[in-house]
Write a protein that holds these residues in place. Structure first.
Motif, PDB file in Angstrom:
ATOM      1  N   HIS A  25       0.828  -1.212   0.000  1.00  0.00           N
ATOM      2  CA  HIS A  25       0.000   0.000   0.000  1.00  0.00           C
ATOM      3  C   HIS A  25       0.858   1.256   0.000  1.00  0.00           C
ATOM      4  N   GLU A  26       1.934   1.267   0.790  1.00  0.00           N
ATOM      5  CA  GLU A  26       2.810   2.432   0.865  1.00  0.00           C
ATOM      6  C   GLU A  26       3.502   2.669  -0.469  1.00  0.00           C
ATOM      7  N   ALA A  27       3.953   1.598  -1.120  1.00  0.00           N
ATOM      8  CA  ALA A  27       4.592   1.745  -2.429  1.00  0.00           C
ATOM      9  C   ALA A  27       3.603   2.319  -3.443  1.00  0.00           C
ATOM     10  N   HIS A  28       2.359   1.863  -3.380  1.00  0.00           N
ATOM     11  CA  HIS A  28       1.326   2.369  -4.285  1.00  0.00           C
ATOM     12  C   HIS A  28       1.038   3.838  -4.001  1.00  0.00           C
ATOM     13  N   ARG A  29       1.015   4.210  -2.718  1.00  0.00           N
ATOM     14  CA  ARG A  29       0.767   5.604  -2.344  1.00  0.00           C
ATOM     15  C   ARG A  29       1.875   6.515  -2.873  1.00  0.00           C
ATOM     16  N   ARG A  30       3.135   6.071  -2.736  1.00  0.00           N
ATOM     17  CA  ARG A  30       4.251   6.872  -3.234  1.00  0.00           C
ATOM     18  C   ARG A  30       4.173   7.039  -4.749  1.00  0.00           C
ATOM     19  N   GLU A  31       3.818   5.969  -5.438  1.00  0.00           N
ATOM     20  CA  GLU A  31       3.706   6.028  -6.896  1.00  0.00           C
ATOM     21  C   GLU A  31       2.616   7.010  -7.312  1.00  0.00           C
ATOM     22  N   ARG A  46       3.104  10.550  -9.399  1.00  0.00           N
ATOM     23  CA  ARG A  46       2.354  10.795 -10.637  1.00  0.00           C
ATOM     24  C   ARG A  46       1.564  12.097 -10.547  1.00  0.00           C
ATOM     25  N   LYS A  47       0.915  12.325  -9.394  1.00  0.00           N
ATOM     26  CA  LYS A  47       0.135  13.551  -9.230  1.00  0.00           C
ATOM     27  C   LYS A  47       1.027  14.795  -9.264  1.00  0.00           C
TER      28      LYS A  47
END
Length: 225
Positions: free
Chosen positions: A59-65, A69-70
């Protein structure tokens, strides 16, 4: 020799560890504390499943990605908006009727298009200065932005005088040299922001320099009367 042998024996070969676990699957399943440290857990069918810790890492890796991107998308939108406003500003300046009107338009586009405190056109020399332009003594531009510099982004206290009564509101500046008429006279295009991070040293000067070139060419339409 014994110490060296022990150090060598204590190093682990990842391939050997993998072979060991493949040959001895019960080694992990029989050690709950080790599974917990690894963020794994055996389910009812005796299959290793992701545990909360592993899911949290994913989840943390996805949040950073998503955040990266944003950030890229926001930067792209801001750059596009700045370019669009710059193109509009160029059209406004090209419509100027005289030097005073050009200076007024620079100040207005700074405030209305870019949300800045002020936009200023300044000129050095003992000769006459156009109406609406800031008069500078010879060598003053070197004192403001430095002898070997074409532009300055950031905050320079000695430049506050350029902004007149609005100087107390200025927290950062963008300034670019100009050379106008022939023989050329040293000029300066300056913008002031109320945000101390509005203009910083690590920012590119391309858009501000482009506006300075437009001011130069537009001002050369008319002689200084």
């Amino acid at each position: 020799m014994d110490g060296g042998a022990k150090a060598k024996d204590s190093s682990l070969d990842p391939h050997a560890v993998r072979r060991f676990l493949a040959d001895n699957p019960e080694f992990l399943r029989a050690d709950p504390s080790l599974l917990e440290e690894l963020g794994l857990r055996p389910d009812a069918a005796n299959i290793i499943d992701f545990g909360p810790a592993a899911l949290a890492r994913v989840h943390e890796a996805h949040r950073r990605e998503n955040a990266a991107r944003k950030h890229l998308e926001a930067t792209a939108r801001a750059n596009f908006a700045a370019q669009a406003q710059t193109h509009g500003a160029v059209v406004d300046m090209l419509d100027a009727r005289n030097h005073a009107d050009l200076a007024r338009r620079v100040d207005e586009l700074a405030q209305l298009r870019f949300g800045l405190v002020a936009g200023v056109v300044a000129l050095e020399g003992p000769e006459r200065t156009p109406a609406g332009w800031r008069a500078l003594v010879e060598g003053q531009i070197d004192m403001i932005i430095g002898h070997d510099r074409v532009a300055l982004m950031g905050f320079e206290p000695v430049a506050l005088g350029l902004f007149g009564e609005r100087a107390p509101q200025v927290r950062s500046m963008a300034m670019v040299r100009m050379a106008i008429w022939e023989p050329s006279r040293e000029g300066l295009l300056a913008f002031g922001s109320s945000d101390e991070h509005g203009f910083t040293e690590d920012m590119g000067v391309e858009l501000v320099a482009f506006l300075a070139r437009v001011v130069e060419r537009t001002a050369e339409r008319w002689p200084v009367l």
